[in-house]
Every structure is written in structure tokens, then in C-alpha cells.
Scaffold this active site. Sequence first.
Site, PDB file in Angstrom:
ATOM      1  N   LYS A 128      20.619  -3.593 -21.222  1.00  0.00           N
ATOM      2  CA  LYS A 128      19.202  -3.402 -20.950  1.00  0.00           C
ATOM      3  C   LYS A 128      18.258  -4.434 -21.543  1.00  0.00           C
ATOM      4  O   LYS A 128      18.492  -4.968 -22.613  1.00  0.00           O
ATOM      5  CB  LYS A 128      18.772  -1.994 -21.399  1.00  0.00           C
ATOM      6  CG  LYS A 128      19.429  -0.957 -20.496  1.00  0.00           C
ATOM      7  CD  LYS A 128      18.883   0.415 -20.536  1.00  0.00           C
ATOM      8  CE  LYS A 128      17.463   0.574 -20.866  1.00  0.00           C
ATOM      9  NZ  LYS A 128      17.094   1.973 -20.893  1.00  0.00           N
ATOM     10  N   GLU A 136       4.890  -0.990 -21.404  1.00  0.00           N
ATOM     11  CA  GLU A 136       5.004   0.476 -21.514  1.00  0.00           C
ATOM     12  C   GLU A 136       4.065   1.012 -22.598  1.00  0.00           C
ATOM     13  O   GLU A 136       3.416   2.042 -22.420  1.00  0.00           O
ATOM     14  CB  GLU A 136       6.436   0.880 -21.840  1.00  0.00           C
ATOM     15  CG  GLU A 136       7.372   0.767 -20.647  1.00  0.00           C
ATOM     16  CD  GLU A 136       8.806   1.126 -21.015  1.00  0.00           C
ATOM     17  OE1 GLU A 136       9.387   1.959 -20.335  1.00  0.00           O
ATOM     18  OE2 GLU A 136       9.343   0.564 -21.986  1.00  0.00           O
ATOM     19  N   SER A 150      18.216  -2.071 -25.909  1.00  0.00           N
ATOM     20  CA  SER A 150      18.508  -0.666 -26.181  1.00  0.00           C
ATOM     21  C   SER A 150      19.557  -0.619 -27.274  1.00  0.00           C
ATOM     22  O   SER A 150      20.448  -1.464 -27.331  1.00  0.00           O
ATOM     23  CB  SER A 150      19.034  -0.008 -24.907  1.00  0.00           C
ATOM     24  OG  SER A 150      19.826   1.111 -25.236  1.00  0.00           O
ATOM     25  N   THR A 177       0.905  -1.159   0.000  1.00  0.00           N
ATOM     26  CA  THR A 177       0.000   0.000   0.000  1.00  0.00           C
ATOM     27  C   THR A 177       0.938   1.201   0.000  1.00  0.00           C
ATOM     28  O   THR A 177       2.029   1.133   0.589  1.00  0.00           O
ATOM     29  CB  THR A 177      -0.905   0.038   1.253  1.00  0.00           C
ATOM     30  OG1 THR A 177      -0.080   0.118   2.409  1.00  0.00           O
ATOM     31  CG2 THR A 177      -1.805  -1.195   1.359  1.00  0.00           C
ATOM     32  N   HIS A 178       0.564   2.257  -0.677  1.00  0.00           N
ATOM     33  CA  HIS A 178       1.442   3.436  -0.833  1.00  0.00           C
ATOM     34  C   HIS A 178       2.798   3.055  -1.407  1.00  0.00           C
ATOM     35  O   HIS A 178       3.802   3.694  -1.102  1.00  0.00           O
ATOM     36  CB  HIS A 178       1.670   4.145   0.506  1.00  0.00           C
ATOM     37  CG  HIS A 178       0.436   4.388   1.309  1.00  0.00           C
ATOM     38  ND1 HIS A 178      -0.325   5.530   1.191  1.00  0.00           N
ATOM     39  CD2 HIS A 178      -0.202   3.606   2.224  1.00  0.00           C
ATOM     40  CE1 HIS A 178      -1.352   5.454   2.023  1.00  0.00           C
ATOM     41  NE2 HIS A 178      -1.318   4.283   2.646  1.00  0.00           N
TER      42      HIS A 178
END
Length: 458
Positions: free
Chosen positions: A288, A295, A282, A160-161
Site C-alpha cells: 500500500k 485524507e 501500511s 459528472t455524477h
Amino acid sequence: MQEKKLWQARFEASSAEILNEFNSSLSFDIRLYKEDIQASIVHAKMLAKQQIITKTDFQAIEKGLLEIKSEIEKDISLWLEKNSQEEDIHMAIEKELTAKIGDIGKKLHTARSRNDQVITDLKLWLKYEIQNLSELLNELRQTLVEKAKQDIDIILPGYTHMQQAQAISLGHFWLAYENKFVRDLSRLEDSLKRLDINPLGSGALAGTSYPIDREFTTKELGFKSMTTNSLDAVSDRDYVCEYEFIASMIMLHLSSLSEEMIIWNTQEFNFIEISDAYATGSSMMPQKKNPDIPELVRGKTGRVIGVLNAMMMTLKSLPLSYNKDLQEDKEMLFMASDTVKKCIRIMIDFLKNIKANKDKMYSSIKNSYASATDIADYLVKKGLAFRDAYSIVGELVANAISRNIYFEGFSLDEFKAKSQLFESDIFEIIKPETCVDARDIPGGTSRKQVKAAIAKIK
Ligand code: ARG
């Protein structure tokens, strides 16, 4: 000079080229050709039944329309090129029909307007689209359920948060998203109540003076019922907004799920491994492995919500009944629908191609203070008031943090120094497995409850 259009009887001069281009919807409403032909055949059949045209007229019209359908299907771009001067799919088909079967073709539009024609087509299209979308959503649900079954015993921190809160089963996590998509499915089903109503017969705005049989077209086209006010019928686009809202809601759910996957794929979390075929690299940084799929899904959410917004803005303050503004509905609707379907499709494949990093998930929950509530509950079950228990555990947390240890790093004496109620079973209580299984109420994360939830899913 160009030929006169079908509606240009009262006009002396032909349209400006720039108007033709601006006005035309053929490039996108070509997607309605099947529904347009289907509805036209039913309309003509009804006209013949009511003796508004002859049976032979109907037969010629039906044959011509079916020929047009196969011509479109044979080479759609050729057909579009041939009809590039036409205003929309309805005009193009009618024009082709008359070219094919002669004057009889001119009878098809009796007792009908493009205003009721276009919404009949659109509603038929949308009904079909809702079915497609529902099937895809069910496949996505199925994928999530399969993952839940597989990952019941994997334990990770729930947040949470974005703060580690309590231990959960990964199965419970997947089912949370499954629950969201169940609601989307029920929204789609519910929207049919308002969509599945035949507007054909509303004419331009006021109905028609011919003795048409609307019950007949309603039945033949497979609508549940028919509209009861022609003015409302030709202006109503509520069902377009509703569909776009549901599409937006689905995208919101997909986008949150995507966000989780993006976070889980970071080096810092390292909760999942994406299989190579579903990740990207990448061009500059060889280390990467990028999560482009989630996304892009997250990114495309913007345009779908944008469509809902744009459609509502278009409808805002439109007076009754048909206004050309309404032509704006289709392009956006098609785009939203294509986008949401594409995103669901790829998320299904993406989810099948990620692997949970079980050890990393487990070490994250183990090296956390997420069992704090369980320790407090332990003291409460031994008679302490919750608030008192809460502050004892608060002190334990502060002490552990200052020494850079977790609860399991305390000795029993150290526990007892805070409360005599602690016994050696506290070490069992703070295990992630115990914490998960302790939440053994319907809807909770215990492995027994997750199994029960899966068993309940149809
Ligand atoms: N292409 C138009 C649309 O999509 C069809 C209806 C045209 N009606 C009219 N009165 N101009 O809305």
C-alpha cells in the site's frame, strides 16, 4: 489564602479554585499578548495626549509594557507559569505592569474596559491573520497555476455524477480549483470591510465619561474607521463567524480537491503518483501507498465547520451586551485558523509532489464513450436536429457496448448505416484532442482557452 484579584474590591472572600480554573482564558488568550500590548500603548498614549494621565505616566507605562513583551517572548511558558493565577491575558499584563512600575501601572485601565479591550485585540489579531491566510491562499493558487501550465496538454475524462462525461485538459481541472480559491480570497478581502473598525472607547458597554480621542486610537492602531454604537461594538462577534465561514469554505474546497486526489490515487484510477515523501505505508499490507495527507485534510474539514456551528450556537439568543459566553470565541477561532493554514500549507507541498499519470489518463478517455456529444454535434452541424442526432448516437453507444468496442472500432460503413451524414472525418472528431479543442469558448476547456485563462491570471 490567595491574593485578591484586581476586580475583587467588593468581595470579601477569594474565589474558589474551581471557579478560577473554569473562568480562566489565559492558556489560550496568551496568543493575543502582542495585540494587547500594542493596543494598551496606544490607549495610554491617547490618555496622555488628552491629559487624562501625564506624559511621564505614559512613558513609564510604555516602557513597562515593552519589557513585559520581551519577557513573554523570551520564555512564554515561564511567563504563563508565573501568571497562572490570572484570569486572562489582559489582567495578567496589567498586574505585571503594576508590579514593574508601581502605582502608575494602575492608571492604564482608565477609560477602558476589558470588554472593549478584548475585541480590540481580537480584531487586530484577525486582521493580521487574514493577511497570513491570504498570502497562503495566493501561494496555493500559484501552485495550481504552475500545474495548469505544465499539464495543459494532458487529457483526461471530466466527470459528472462520477461518470465519464467529456474530455478535458488537466490544466482546466487545476484552474477550476484556482477559481474557487480566488473567491475565498475575495471573501477575506470583503470581510475586512466589517472587521476593520475600531471598537476601543466602547468601554464596558456604554462608552466612557472621559474625554478620550477615538479618532486618535483608530489612526494609531491602523483601523479604517471606528464603531458607532458601544452596545453593538462590545457584543458584536459577526466578524468571528464570518472568518470561520470563510475558513469553512476554504476547507470545503480543499476537501473536494483532496477527495479527487484520493480517488485518483486508487489502483482503479491510477491517475497520479504521489512521491514517496508525501505518501504513507501500511503497517500490515506492504503493497500500500496511502494518501494520508488529503485524507487528513478532508477529515479536518469537519472540525472547522464544527467551529462555525459552535460559535453560532454560542451567540444564539445572547442579549446585549457583553456576556461571558463571548469568551468562548477565541479558542475555537484559533483552532479553526490554525487548521486551515496548516491544511493549505500541506496541500501546496502535496500538489508539488504528485505526478499526473498521463498515459493512464489518456487511455481512460480514449476507452470511453465521452465523445458521444461530439458525434451528435457533428451531425447537428451537418443539418440534423439535435434530438435526432442524440438518438442516433444513443444507438451507436448501445451497439458499441454490446460488442465491447469504442466509437473508433466502428467502420465508416457502420457509421453510415446509422446516418448518411457521416464521412471519414468522423474519426478525427472522436479523438480526445479534437473534443477538448472543440470547446473553444471563453471558460471552456480547449487548450487555447486554458492558455488564455492562465495569461489572464495576475
Ligand atoms: N477574558 C474575557 C473574554 O475573553 C475578557 C473580557 C472579560 N470581561 C468581563 N467583563 N469579565 O471575553
